[in-house]
Design an enzyme around this catalytic site. Sequence first.
Site, PDB file in Angstrom:
ATOM      1  N   HIS A 117      28.749  25.348  -7.884  1.00  0.00           N
ATOM      2  CA  HIS A 117      30.005  26.054  -8.119  1.00  0.00           C
ATOM      3  C   HIS A 117      30.181  27.172  -7.110  1.00  0.00           C
ATOM      4  O   HIS A 117      29.243  27.899  -6.809  1.00  0.00           O
ATOM      5  CB  HIS A 117      30.006  26.668  -9.524  1.00  0.00           C
ATOM      6  CG  HIS A 117      30.459  25.724 -10.583  1.00  0.00           C
ATOM      7  ND1 HIS A 117      31.769  25.373 -10.733  1.00  0.00           N
ATOM      8  CD2 HIS A 117      29.788  25.069 -11.544  1.00  0.00           C
ATOM      9  CE1 HIS A 117      31.887  24.540 -11.752  1.00  0.00           C
ATOM     10  NE2 HIS A 117      30.686  24.327 -12.264  1.00  0.00           N
ATOM     11  N   CYS A 163      33.393  24.065  -3.410  1.00  0.00           N
ATOM     12  CA  CYS A 163      34.839  23.902  -3.266  1.00  0.00           C
ATOM     13  C   CYS A 163      35.433  24.930  -2.320  1.00  0.00           C
ATOM     14  O   CYS A 163      34.861  25.977  -2.062  1.00  0.00           O
ATOM     15  CB  CYS A 163      35.547  23.924  -4.622  1.00  0.00           C
ATOM     16  SG  CYS A 163      35.455  25.487  -5.460  1.00  0.00           S
ATOM     17  N   ARG A 191      36.700  20.830   0.514  1.00  0.00           N
ATOM     18  CA  ARG A 191      35.294  21.091   0.224  1.00  0.00           C
ATOM     19  C   ARG A 191      34.677  21.805   1.419  1.00  0.00           C
ATOM     20  O   ARG A 191      35.098  21.585   2.561  1.00  0.00           O
ATOM     21  CB  ARG A 191      34.524  19.777  -0.009  1.00  0.00           C
ATOM     22  CG  ARG A 191      35.024  18.973  -1.185  1.00  0.00           C
ATOM     23  CD  ARG A 191      34.698  19.622  -2.517  1.00  0.00           C
ATOM     24  NE  ARG A 191      35.194  18.801  -3.609  1.00  0.00           N
ATOM     25  CZ  ARG A 191      36.428  18.884  -4.106  1.00  0.00           C
ATOM     26  NH1 ARG A 191      37.287  19.766  -3.629  1.00  0.00           N
ATOM     27  NH2 ARG A 191      36.790  18.107  -5.078  1.00  0.00           N
TER      28      ARG A 191
END
Lengths: 230, 58
Positions: A129, A198, A207
């Site tokens: 994340h 991300c 990405r």
Amino acid sequence: MTVRWIVRTASEICVTAGTLIVLFVVYLLFWTGIRADSAMDGEIGRLQDQWSAGPPAASAGRSAAPPAAEPRPYEPGKPFAVMYIPRLGTDWAKPVLQGTTTGVLQRGLGHYDRTARLGETGNFAVAGHRRTYGDPFKDFPELRPGDAVVLTDGTTWFTYRIDNRPYTTLPADIGVIDPVPQKSGYRGPGRYLTLTTCEPEWGHSHRLIAWAHLDSTQPVEQGRPSALTG
Amino acid sequence: MYGWIWRHLPGNTWVKALISLVLVLAVVFVLFQWVFPWAEPLLPFNDVTVDQGMAGTR
């Protein structure tokens, strides 16, 4: 059914909706971080318990069994390594779990199924994340060529070195986790590592990718590698 | 809506205030425990992988 009633009900709905949104933001920014931090600490603790409990299969294999013996496959959703990236913080340490499903990524970094095992020839690809759930890869754009990515599986320290500035690509660009990712500049088979997260920070249109190659390994008995102590 | 709830709570003002507080906390708990975890994957912050085949990361 008066005008007063309509106005009052409408304003109550607005206040309720506003409160809900504020609560949701608090949940995203604050609560997921708390949950993820305690989950990641739990996973690292579990790994360290495992490693201290007895000689892991790999080290037993190194001394006794023939080297051809297949190592135990990673179990889905279970941690198998700890990653350290000094650039992201001297105390930055996250567990690496097998798989990249939503539930796994809430508890640590996720190792892509069907990519190479840690330290082996091929591409060891890991997703994490950027924001929410502890923000593990928040400072991903700060990574620079030469930065160390250190991992341990309980028997060996693996030191990878980043080879590129973070590379922006599209979500469908599966080629970046190929055994020899073309865009990385690597031309032959090798022991590579790929990190994905991300981009932009709060979006999902792109990405961000970083590639690294295996620089050195050392058994855990010899202590932490110089990339972490130096 | 809130006026209606307030009128239907039993007891005097203090009891009503206490029950209201408990109700608010219960609602917040339900939201944090079940509603937000359900809604959160619908937002883009989960998309950190490159294989689209992984429907689970959406």
